[in-house]
Design an enzyme around this catalytic site. Structure first.
Site, PDB file in Angstrom:
ATOM      1  N   SER A 246      70.476 -44.082  11.701  1.00  0.00           N
ATOM      2  CA  SER A 246      70.047 -43.585  13.003  1.00  0.00           C
ATOM      3  C   SER A 246      69.784 -44.765  13.930  1.00  0.00           C
ATOM      4  O   SER A 246      69.242 -45.792  13.506  1.00  0.00           O
ATOM      5  CB  SER A 246      68.768 -42.757  12.875  1.00  0.00           C
ATOM      6  OG  SER A 246      68.247 -42.438  14.152  1.00  0.00           O
TER       7      SER A 246
ATOM      8  N   TYR B 121      60.764 -41.099   9.843  1.00  0.00           N
ATOM      9  CA  TYR B 121      62.222 -40.966   9.823  1.00  0.00           C
ATOM     10  C   TYR B 121      62.903 -42.316  10.005  1.00  0.00           C
ATOM     11  O   TYR B 121      63.804 -42.689   9.245  1.00  0.00           O
ATOM     12  CB  TYR B 121      62.650 -39.997  10.921  1.00  0.00           C
ATOM     13  CG  TYR B 121      64.133 -39.747  11.002  1.00  0.00           C
ATOM     14  CD1 TYR B 121      64.768 -38.911  10.091  1.00  0.00           C
ATOM     15  CD2 TYR B 121      64.909 -40.329  12.007  1.00  0.00           C
ATOM     16  CE1 TYR B 121      66.131 -38.675  10.168  1.00  0.00           C
ATOM     17  CE2 TYR B 121      66.264 -40.095  12.097  1.00  0.00           C
ATOM     18  CZ  TYR B 121      66.869 -39.267  11.173  1.00  0.00           C
ATOM     19  OH  TYR B 121      68.225 -39.037  11.250  1.00  0.00           O
TER      20      TYR B 121
END
Length: 249
Positions: free
Chosen positions: A144, A157
């Site tokens: 990400s 995350y």
């Protein structure tokens, strides 16, 4: 099998293949003639729909349920793939979860679940892939751009995705001499259910306006990069490709 061997069907496992980036990637690989295994965690109906999409795109496909953080389940996933299609050439590891909260408020049980799925899951899946991919294969992890964008509420995350990138870079070097590439794709905000969940429209619009291209990424934007890494991109290895439309880090 090598990349230039056109007599053997290439086989891909896509974890998290029943929705979002994983599903679009599975369909894209189907268009390239792959046999695709759709790995899913729980929603069989979505997985079967993804299978149909791959078949309509021109590939063969089956769906197999497995918890990516369970080493026995992942070994069985590879076993079943080899039994169905004869081997494995590509693993696209797209499975992941993304609960959001400020670090100070995040329940540690939730943190542990994110680590288990996103980080341990990557380690387990990549371990089996490193043991079992055929020559000419590719391991592609989904990271990400949040590892660079440092957006509030994403600490858990982003921390796991930082670990995904570390695993990717080190494994590429550990597979020296194997003719297997290992890369990560790090999308920016992408129009998937995972992204939209729990966000007010004002926030979605603000995030979409951030890149110079002034839009959210689409799953197909990411799947094109994955397909390139899975197939012709044999000289790209040990890299993290930030696919975010030019969002500033």
């Amino acid at each position: 099998m090598t990349q230039n061997d056109t007599t053997t069907e290439r086989v891909a496992i896509v974890t998290g293949g029943s929705r979002g980036i994983g599903r679009e990637t599975a369909t894209r690989l189907g268009r390239d003639g792959y046999a695709v295994v759709i790995n899913y965690a729980g929603n069989q109906a979505e997985a079967e729909e993804a299978v149909k999409e791959v078949e309509q795109a021109g590939g063969r496909a089956i769906a197999i349920r497995a918890d990516v953080a369970d080493e026995t389940a992942v070994a069985s996933l590879f076993d079943q793939t080899e039994e169905a299609f004869g081997g494995v050439d590509v693993i696209v590891h797209a499975a992941g979860i993304m609960p959001l909260a400020p670090l100070v408020d995040l329940d540690l049980a939730v943190f542990d679940s994110v680590v288990r799925t996103n980080l341990r899951g990557t380690f387990v899946v990549d371990q089996q892939a490193a043991r079992r991919l055929r020559n000419g294969g590719s391991i592609i992890n989904i990271s990400s751009s949040l590892t660079k964008l440092a957006r509030p509420n994403y600490s858990a995350y982003a921390a796991t995705k930082g670990g995904v990138e570390a695993i990717t870079l080190i494994l590429a070097r550990e597979l020296r001499g194997r003719d297997i590439t290992v890369n990560a794709v790090a999308p920016g905000p992408t129009a998937t259910a995972l992204f939209f969940e729990g966000k007010p429209q004002e926030l979605i619009d603000r995030i979409a306006a951030e890149p110079p291209l002034e839009r959210l990424g689409q799953p197909e934007d990411i799947s094109e990069i994955v397909a390139f890494l899975a197939g012709p991109a044999r000289w790209i290895n040990g890299q993290v490709i930030y696919a975010n439309g030019g969002s500033a880090a």
